[in-house]
Structure formats: structure tokens, C-alpha cells
Design an enzyme around this catalytic site. Structure first.
Site, PDB file in Angstrom:
ATOM      1  N   LYS A  80       0.855  -1.184   0.000  1.00  0.00           N
ATOM      2  CA  LYS A  80       0.000   0.000   0.000  1.00  0.00           C
ATOM      3  C   LYS A  80       0.886   1.226   0.000  1.00  0.00           C
ATOM      4  O   LYS A  80       2.048   1.181   0.409  1.00  0.00           O
ATOM      5  CB  LYS A  80      -0.895   0.016   1.240  1.00  0.00           C
ATOM      6  N   GLY A 178     -20.090   7.208   4.111  1.00  0.00           N
ATOM      7  CA  GLY A 178     -19.084   7.508   3.101  1.00  0.00           C
ATOM      8  C   GLY A 178     -19.619   7.294   1.705  1.00  0.00           C
ATOM      9  O   GLY A 178     -20.024   6.183   1.344  1.00  0.00           O
ATOM     10  N   GLY A 180     -18.003   8.065  -1.368  1.00  0.00           N
ATOM     11  CA  GLY A 180     -16.994   8.187  -2.408  1.00  0.00           C
ATOM     12  C   GLY A 180     -17.381   7.305  -3.579  1.00  0.00           C
ATOM     13  O   GLY A 180     -18.534   6.873  -3.709  1.00  0.00           O
ATOM     14  N   VAL A 182     -16.740   4.186  -4.304  1.00  0.00           N
ATOM     15  CA  VAL A 182     -17.222   2.855  -3.936  1.00  0.00           C
ATOM     16  C   VAL A 182     -18.525   2.952  -3.145  1.00  0.00           C
ATOM     17  O   VAL A 182     -19.483   2.225  -3.418  1.00  0.00           O
ATOM     18  CB  VAL A 182     -16.159   2.093  -3.130  1.00  0.00           C
ATOM     19  N   TYR A 184     -20.809   5.270  -3.136  1.00  0.00           N
ATOM     20  CA  TYR A 184     -21.951   5.663  -3.963  1.00  0.00           C
ATOM     21  C   TYR A 184     -22.334   4.543  -4.935  1.00  0.00           C
ATOM     22  O   TYR A 184     -23.523   4.304  -5.191  1.00  0.00           O
ATOM     23  CB  TYR A 184     -21.643   6.940  -4.741  1.00  0.00           C
TER      24      TYR A 184
END
Length: 358
Positions: A80, A178, A180, A182, A184
Site C-alpha cells: 500500500k 461515506g 466516495g 465505492v 456511492y
């Protein structure tokens, strides 16, 4: 700052810090484990309050990617990266070229993809200086967020089936934290399946869009976790399931896209003790990495998305094993992932031994 003393440190193979004064880049790349293959993981751009906070995040996220790939059956390791900056005002071509050079310095040990605050266009700039970029138009996959949302939707469906004994989502209430890409996308799938949505996000524009387009009910960020709903879907940042929040949960299922939702491992047991079914985050949000594993000139989107839909069965296997062993679902998911990694390590060790003795 001590990497080795950090809570998230877990025998990581490499942790590298990058600073480019010309572009303003401050980034950390963490490679957790490459037993199964090169480490692949998203790049997160976030205005962390401190370097320690950024380090802890990248360490936990990279470990999660190792387990995510292992559980999904992919020949990829876990890594990451984080860029310490505000994605709404700090992006520049120079910054992403500098980031590309940082990724390139690892010679393929780490492959970058999208995550919070990062889009396809950002990584296509980085791709100008390194081949070790995935999830862009060149590989025919593009933005992997839709695949991630599809995987989370299927994992959520499995959890609803297992815990609520429902064959469909019609009338099921879901609180989504949230909105964002993903989050949405998940909301769209839920709406199409007949679910009732309650939403919250730090950006009012995203909330207003969900209300207008999807008929969602809006609540404040501070109230979203404690909504009286069937399912809580955390799709923002991690560590939101903790000593303070778990006692306030009213949902019977927790299934969302956010990484590292459990603040500590003990919180998986706390959820089980409250009879709340937790769908381990890295088990159900693996759609993005699954579709990226298919990228190339012969990319077949349908085949890839069919494999993503298989997250439904992966989730059911975890739930069933957790009840069979009377263990938290997060522990079972970790165990299944570690078993695969240990098996591959043993095979590699045996192969090396045979070469030496041969």
C-alpha cells in the site's frame, strides 16, 4: 517515529519514505508480504494529522492487502502507499511523476492502483515514469471502484441472507457511511435491489446527490453509525468499530467497503458477543484487486465481474466456519488467508531444498 514499534507493523518486508521538495511529495510505501507474488495495493491521498498516523495507516492497509489477495485466491502479495496531502487542492503533474519515480524505485516489488483520493487520471501521470501501475485505461480495466462496489454488494447480500434469512434486499434498511466512488456505487446497487438507504458523508454535495438521485435519507456523520437499521455499511476510513462505537450499534449486520474497520482485533469478538454479523472488510472489498488481476490485452470484463460476484460464496464460507468454530468472523478470515500463505511458503521451501540436494 519508529516503524518497528508501530502497532501496525507485522514483519513487513519493506517500508519506504519518500520526500520530493520540488513537487511537494511526501509519501510512504509499505510492502507487507510477497510470498504469493508482487505486492499490489492502492494509493491513498489524505491530509493525515501526523506522520505517525500516515505510517500506521499504510502499515495496516498493506497487511490487509496481503490477506485480501490470499483469501481471493490471487497470486499477489500485499502492499500500500499513502501520499500525505489534500486530494482536493494539492494534486499536480509534478507530484504524481515524483510518486511514479518512487514506485519505480522498487523494481516491481510494489504495484500501485487507486484508493481514496486518487483517480485513474492521477495514476496515468505516474505511469509515464513507471510500468508498475494498475487499474488504468492501458490495461483495459480502468477505474476498479465499480468492481469493488459490486463485490461489497455481493458480500452484503451474503451477510443479509445468513443473518436475516432474507433471499433479497427489498425493504432492507442500510446505513452507508461515506459516499466516495465505492460507497456511492454500493448505494446504486442497493437502491436497484430495493433497499432503503440512510447516508452520511463529510461532503454535503455527495449527500445531496444521494438524496436526490437515490431517495436516500440523510443524517449527520456523527449519527450514521448508531442508526436503527438492518445493515451498517462503513465505506469511509477505518477503525470506526471500536470501544466507543460498538455499544451504540443497532444494526444486525456490518458489511462495508472501508479497510481496517476493526480498530483492534478484540473488536471482532465484541461484535460477535452482541450477535452482530461482521463481514470482514478485506474479504468483501476485494473486487478491485480481483478485476485488476484480469487486466491485459485479453481483458474480459464479464468474466472478471463474475469472479468478483464469487465474494458472496467466500463470505458465506467465513460465516459458516465462524459459527462452526465459535470464533469471530475476522479471525476466521485471517486464518484462511494465513493457511494459504503458509502452504505456498512450505512449497517454496521444499522446492528450494530439492534444488540444493539435487
Amino acid at each position: 517515529m519508529s516503524v518497528f514499534a508501530s502497532k501496525g507493523y507485522d514483519d513487513h518486508e519493506a517500508v519506504l519514505f519518500y520526500n520530493d521538495t520540488t513537487s511537494g511529495l511526501k509519501a510512504i510505501i509499505a510492502v507487507h508480504d510477497t510470498t504469493l507474488g508482487p505486492s499490489l495495493g492502492g494509493t491513498r491521498m489524505w491530509p493525515y494529522a501526523s506522520d505517525d498516523e500516515a505510517l500506521e495507516d499504510v502499515l495496516r492497509l498493506s497487511r490487509g492487502m496481503t490477506f485480501k489477495s490470499a483469501l481471493a485466491g490471487l497470486n499477489l502479495g500485499g502492499g500500500k502507499s499513502v501520499i500525505i496531502a489534500n486530494s482536493h487542492k494539492d494534486k499536480s503533474e509534478a507530484l504524481f511523476k515524483a510518486f511514479g519515480k518512487a514506485v519505480d524505485s522498487l523494481n516491481g516489488q510494489y504495484i500501485a492502483a487507486e484508493d481514496v483520493g486518487i483517480g485513474v487520471s492521477d495514476l496515468e501521470i505516474a505511469r509515464q515514469v513507471t510500468p508498475h501501475i494498475s487499474g488504468i485505461s492501458e490495461g483495459n480495466v480502468g477505474n476498479p471502484s465499480p468492481a469493488t462496489a459490486w463485490g461489497v454488494f455481493n458480500g452484503l447480500k451474503a451477510a443479509v441472507h445468513y443473518r436475516l434469512k432474507r433471499e433479497d434486499l427489498s425493504g432492507v434498511t442500510v446505513a452507508v457511511q461515506g459516499l466516495g466512488q465505492v460507497g456511492y456505487g454500493l448505494c446504486r446497487h442497493l437502491k436497484d435491489a430495493g433497499a432503503q438507504l440512510v447516508v452520511a458523508d463529510i461532503y454535503d454535495q455527495s449527500v445531496n446527490r444521494a438524496v436526490q438521485e437515490l431517495g436516500a435519507k440523510a443524517v449527520s456523520v456523527k449519527d450514521i453509525l448508531s442508526q436503527d437499521v438492518d445493515v451498517l455499511a462503513p465505506c469511509a476510513l477505518g477503525a470506526i468499530l471500536n470501544d466507543d462505537t460498538i455499544p451504540t450499534l443497532k444494526a444486525k449486520v456490518v458489511a462495508g467497503a472501508a479497510n481496517n474497520q476493526l480498530a483492534e482485533s478484540k473488536h471482532g469478538a465484541m461484535l460477535r458477543n452482541r450477535n452482530i454479523l461482521y463481514a470482514p472488510d478485506y474479504a468483501i472489498n476485494a473486487g478491485g484487486i480481483i478485476i485488476i488481476s484480469h487486466e491485459g490485452p485479453l481483458f474480459d470484463r464479464k468474466s472478471a465481474m463474475d469472479q468478483v460476484a464469487g465474494i458472496y460464496n467466500t463470505a458465506l464460507r467465513i460465516f459458516e466456519r465462524a459459527d462452526q468454530d465459535n470464533r469471530p468472523t475476522a479471525e476466521v478470515a485471517d486464518m484462511l488467508a494465513m493457511e494459504r500463505i503458509a502452504s505456498v511458503k512450505a512449497k517454496k521451501a521444499e522446492s528450494s531444498k530439492m534444488k540444493l540436494t539435487g
